[in-house]
Design an enzyme around this catalytic site. Structure first.
Site, short mmCIF file in Angstrom:
data_model
loop_
_atom_site.label_atom_id
_atom_site.label_comp_id
_atom_site.label_asym_id
_atom_site.label_seq_id
_atom_site.Cartn_x
_atom_site.Cartn_y
_atom_site.Cartn_z
N ASP A 80 -17.47 -30.62 7.54
CA ASP A 80 -17.31 -32.05 7.30
C ASP A 80 -16.68 -32.72 8.52
O ASP A 80 -15.64 -32.27 9.02
CB ASP A 80 -16.41 -32.24 6.07
CG ASP A 80 -16.23 -33.69 5.67
OD1 ASP A 80 -17.15 -34.49 5.89
OD2 ASP A 80 -15.16 -34.02 5.11
N GLY A 208 -15.76 -41.07 1.73
CA GLY A 208 -14.70 -41.88 1.14
C GLY A 208 -14.97 -42.17 -0.31
O GLY A 208 -14.70 -43.27 -0.80
#
Length: 285
Positions: A80, A208
């Site tokens: 990530d 997010g």
């Protein structure tokens, strides 16, 4: 059931659901995410940020890979927010099956050049690549990198995918890394998501994803998001419960401290799996 990200997300793209990408930062969290994914019969992405990788070490990848091979659901092990070519090479050597290169803070041409280089390297060894265009916000100092939200421009997204060859694209439609304070109301540009999805056939990614209103996230899935990153929400649940347990100063054994923390995390993860319409979808693979 260990897959690269392209193969995992292709099924989600064809069947209108989003695969949860859960960030893990220790072995107990990792095991708990596998358990709840299997209980819900949901495909899963085990996401590890470079900061998390510096904490757990690349040697732990052997255990994650072994657990993935034993799993009853499809699994991708994903780097990530890789920030450099060198970080991605480390991930490839360690055994990740998918990588993200985040050049979103760079000028467009530099982002394209870096992402294209990563794609050429990763595709040569059978790994998939996620790129990012537009910038995600950052809500607190413990959140992953971000800044002012710069929304993804649809036409630029088309050009970016064409020039880089990425397998999936993280877009900026109003989310932020971290947990929203009570004074700030998140609001997603779902109209922008629709425009981008109409132009791009590849899976779209939402970073997010923690702490956003469920109705907006659910609608984003219906409009074409196929991967949603969840880090802050599960970590907050995990460590909140751990702090409660540790109020008893006599507690010292991990097998008394961590199982309640994992159980609390699994409740949050289960809700995300349902919200993303991923429950039961492992049977499609």
């Amino acid at each position: 059931m260990l897959l690269n990200g392209k193969d995992l997300l292709a099924v989600a793209n064809d069947n209108d659901f989003a695969v949860p990408a859960f960030n893990v930062s220790d072995y107990a969290m990792m095991n708990g995410i596998f358990e709840i994914s299997e209980e819900k019969n949901s495909p899963v992405i085990i996401a590890i940020h470079p900061d998390e990788l510096s904490h757990i070490g690349t040697d732990m990848l052997h255990s994650i890979i072994a657990r993935a091979h034993r799993s009853t659901v499809p699994v991708t092990i994903h780097l990530d927010h890789g920030a450099s070519y060198e970080q991605v090479l480390t991930a490839i050597q360690a055994g990740f099956t998918s990588v993200m290169i985040d050049g979103s803070m760079l000028p467009f041409d530099e982002n394209v050049a870096l992402t294209k280089r990563i794609v050429e390297t990763a595709h040569a060894v059978g790994l998939s690549v996620e790129g990012e265009l537009g910038t995600i916000g950052k809500l607190d100092e413990q959140a992953e990198a971000g800044g002012e939200i710069i929304y993804t421009v649809p036409d630029e997204a088309v050009q970016f995918v064409k020039e880089t060859g990425v397998d999936s694209l993280a877009i900026a439609i109003g989310t932020s890394h971290g947990l929203y304070p009570s004074t700030l109301k998140p609001e997603l540009r779902l109209d922008l998501l629709e425009k981008i999805k109409d132009l791009l056939p590849i899976p779209l990614v939402l970073h997010g994803g923690s702490n956003n209103p469920d109705d907006e996230i659910g609608q984003a899935v219906k409009l074409g998001v196929n991967k949603i990153n969840i880090s802050s929400d599960i970590k907050a649940a995990y460590h909140r419960k751990m702090r409660e347990v540790l109020l008893d100063a006599g507690e010292r054994e991990p097998n008394s401290i961590q199982p309640p923390s994992v159980a609390a995390m699994k409740v949050v993860a289960a809700q995300k799996i349902d919200l993303f319409n991923a429950a039961g979808k492992a049977s499609l693979y």
